[in-house]
Design a protein around this motif. Structure first.
Motif, short mmCIF file in Angstrom:
data_model
loop_
_atom_site.label_atom_id
_atom_site.label_comp_id
_atom_site.label_asym_id
_atom_site.label_seq_id
_atom_site.Cartn_x
_atom_site.Cartn_y
_atom_site.Cartn_z
N ASP A 23 -3.12 4.70 -3.14
CA ASP A 23 -4.21 5.51 -2.61
C ASP A 23 -3.96 6.96 -3.02
OD1 ASP A 23 -5.89 7.00 -1.01
OD2 ASP A 23 -5.57 5.79 0.80
N ILE A 24 -4.88 7.55 -3.80
CA ILE A 24 -4.64 8.92 -4.30
C ILE A 24 -5.42 9.97 -3.50
CG2 ILE A 24 -3.92 8.22 -6.62
CD1 ILE A 24 -6.74 8.77 -7.64
N GLY A 29 0.96 -3.80 -12.49
CA GLY A 29 0.48 -4.56 -11.32
C GLY A 29 -0.16 -3.71 -10.24
N ALA A 30 -0.35 -2.40 -10.53
CA ALA A 30 -0.91 -1.50 -9.51
C ALA A 30 -2.34 -1.10 -9.84
CB ALA A 30 -0.04 -0.25 -9.39
N THR A 31 -3.11 -0.78 -8.80
CA THR A 31 -4.45 -0.20 -8.99
C THR A 31 -4.54 1.05 -8.13
OG1 THR A 31 -5.43 -2.35 -9.43
CG2 THR A 31 -6.92 -0.64 -8.72
N LEU A 32 -5.25 2.05 -8.68
CA LEU A 32 -5.44 3.30 -7.94
C LEU A 32 -6.68 3.19 -7.07
CD1 LEU A 32 -4.85 5.68 -10.97
CD2 LEU A 32 -3.25 5.25 -9.10
N LEU A 33 -6.58 3.72 -5.87
CA LEU A 33 -7.74 3.77 -4.97
C LEU A 33 -8.23 5.21 -4.86
CD1 LEU A 33 -9.65 2.60 -2.74
CD2 LEU A 33 -7.83 3.14 -1.10
N ALA A 34 -9.45 5.47 -5.32
CA ALA A 34 -10.04 6.80 -5.20
C ALA A 34 -11.07 6.75 -4.07
CB ALA A 34 -10.65 7.23 -6.53
N GLY A 35 -12.36 6.68 -4.40
CA GLY A 35 -13.37 6.61 -3.34
C GLY A 35 -13.57 5.19 -2.80
N TYR A 84 0.84 -1.20 0.00
CA TYR A 84 0.00 0.00 0.00
C TYR A 84 0.88 1.25 0.00
CZ TYR A 84 -3.14 3.56 1.98
OH TYR A 84 -3.87 4.70 2.21
N PHE A 85 0.57 2.19 -0.89
CA PHE A 85 1.27 3.48 -0.93
C PHE A 85 0.23 4.60 -0.93
CE2 PHE A 85 4.09 0.46 -2.93
CZ PHE A 85 5.35 0.78 -2.41
N ALA A 86 0.55 5.68 -0.23
CA ALA A 86 -0.36 6.83 -0.23
C ALA A 86 0.45 8.09 -0.54
CB ALA A 86 -1.06 6.96 1.11
N PRO A 87 0.86 8.25 -1.80
CA PRO A 87 1.72 9.39 -2.17
C PRO A 87 0.97 10.72 -2.07
CG PRO A 87 1.03 8.18 -4.12
CD PRO A 87 0.52 7.41 -2.95
N GLU A 88 1.78 11.82 -2.06
CA GLU A 88 1.15 13.14 -1.94
C GLU A 88 1.30 13.97 -3.21
OE1 GLU A 88 2.17 15.00 1.74
OE2 GLU A 88 1.47 13.26 2.89
N SER A 89 1.88 13.38 -4.25
CA SER A 89 2.00 14.16 -5.50
C SER A 89 1.68 13.27 -6.71
CB SER A 89 3.43 14.71 -5.65
OG SER A 89 4.31 13.67 -6.01
N VAL A 90 1.27 13.96 -7.78
CA VAL A 90 0.95 13.26 -9.03
C VAL A 90 2.21 12.60 -9.59
CG1 VAL A 90 0.29 13.69 -11.44
CG2 VAL A 90 -1.06 14.69 -9.57
N ASP A 91 3.35 13.29 -9.50
CA ASP A 91 4.61 12.71 -10.01
C ASP A 91 4.91 11.37 -9.34
OD1 ASP A 91 5.02 14.72 -11.77
OD2 ASP A 91 6.45 15.82 -10.53
N GLU A 92 4.68 11.34 -8.02
CA GLU A 92 4.97 10.12 -7.27
C GLU A 92 4.03 8.99 -7.71
OE1 GLU A 92 6.90 8.28 -3.75
OE2 GLU A 92 7.39 9.62 -5.39
N VAL A 93 2.77 9.32 -7.94
CA VAL A 93 1.82 8.29 -8.42
C VAL A 93 2.31 7.74 -9.76
CG1 VAL A 93 -0.54 7.83 -9.21
CG2 VAL A 93 -0.16 9.40 -7.31
N CYS A 94 2.72 8.65 -10.65
CA CYS A 94 3.16 8.21 -11.98
C CYS A 94 4.38 7.30 -11.86
CB CYS A 94 3.47 9.42 -12.86
SG CYS A 94 2.02 10.40 -13.25
#
Ligand SMILES: Cc1cc2nc3c(=O)[nH]c(=O)nc-3n(C[C@@H](O)[C@H](O)[C@H](O)COP(=O)(O)OP(=O)(O)OC[C@H]3O[C@@H](n4cnc5c(N)ncnc54)[C@H](O)[C@@H]3O)c2cc1C
Length: 289
Positions: free
Chosen positions: A53-54, A27-33, A8-18
């Protein structure tokens, strides 16, 4: 059932998500709501190695207006969309459509971007984005690009988004003063997905239709733009319209299907009636105002 193990990762920037998406190599999935994803994880229908987790990314929230376009952050909760005063003025159809998404409780967590990225064919927001001529901005380590909503959806839950791409904004054109809005949904219960749904905008000038954007949900494997009736409506004087004749054209682009809730024939019949009634009521209301 419990989800399969994941990091599990909960980054704080768009660059980090990318960066995380690229490193995960699909192999990753984004978690929104989480209103769709969490049940899928619990049922092990989705088994990512990495969950990103975005929810902590401030840049994915908020609304701005410039040059006739409303830019909406994908992490706006659906209830924030409903309550937003800027959206109430600039994008009333989107607000109306969002009121029909799920329930008050699911809208507290569910996001506008999650719904548009998911591409459920019976969902209100993807079809409304198509009707309004919206586009999405997406980012990855390869750069950013824009995708028109009408080119985003290929099939149920199949979109043009690549596995390493994050949806970073929704751009919705603002329709001119004098626009009227069509929204009708036939569902088994309030809060359910639409069995038959119609969403759209008609820009009127001097009693004529200057611009038309109409789309269906629940009427095929994707949101469906009603191109034939849009073309037939363009330039027409309102008082010459024949809603019943136009209703045949309105469903001409759809691909209704049988499922456990309704038959294709039901969807076609109800779709025509929904369209004819929405058109006549909306234009009469306007004429009476
Ligand atoms: C009881 C119930 C009733 C519901 N009824 C309806 C309904 O009537 N209409 C309707 O439309 N929905 C309905 N939903 C689903 C709705 O609540 C969800 O909010 C929506 O489908 C997904 O949004 P989310 O923010 O929860 O996304 P999540 O569940 O977190 O994610 C959904 C998918 O989108 C991807 N994703 C999310 N954000 C991004 C992004 N920024 N970039 C790229 N990919 C992204 C995720 O990786 C995931 O694959 C219902 C849900 C429940 C539980």
């Amino acid at each position: 059932m419990k989800p399969a193990p994941f990091d599990y990762f909960a980054p704080e920037s768009v660059d980090e998500v990318c960066r995380l998406l690229t490193e995960a190599g699909g192999g990753a999935t984004l978690l929104a709501g989480g209103q769709t994803l969490m049940p899928l994880l619990a049922l092990r229908m989705s088994q990512p190695f990495i969950l990103i987790d975005i929810n902590r990314i401030a840049a994915l929230k908020g609304v701005t207006r410039a040059d006739g376009v409303t830019r909406i952050g994908p992490m706006m909760r659906q209830n924030e969309v409903i309550a937003d005063p800027v959206l109430a003025q600039a994008q009333p159809l989107l607000v109306t459509a969002t009121r029909h998404v799920g329930h008050h409780q699911t809208r507290n967590r569910g996001t506008i971007g999650g719904s548009i990225a998911l591409g459920e064919p019976a969902a209100e927001l993807p079809a409304t984005a198509v009707a309004l001529g919206a586009s999405v901005e997406v980012r990855s380590t390869r750069g950013s690009r824009r995708i028109a909503a009408e080119e985003l959806y290929f099939g149920p839950y199949a979109t043009a988004l690549e596995p390493d791409e994050l949806l970073t904004a929704i751009h919705v054109p603002e329709w001119p003063a004098g626009t009227v809005w069509l929204f009708r949904e036939i569902a088994q219960r309030p809060g359910d997905f639409g069995l038959v749904g119609l969403t759209g905008a008609l820009a009127l000038k001097d009693g004529r239709i200057e611009r038309a954007g109409i789309a269906w949900f629940g009427m095929g494997p994707t949101p469906i733009k009603a191109r034939q009736v849009e073309a037939a409506l363009l330039g027409q004087a309102i008082d010459t319209l024949d809603p019943r004749a136009l209703a045949e054209l309105a469903i001409a682009d759809t691909a209704p299907f049988d499922d456990s809730h309704a038959s294709a024939e039901y969807r076609r019949t109800v779709g025509k009636r929904v369209f004819a009634r929405a058109l006549s009521e909306t234009l009469n209301l306007r004429a009476a105002a």
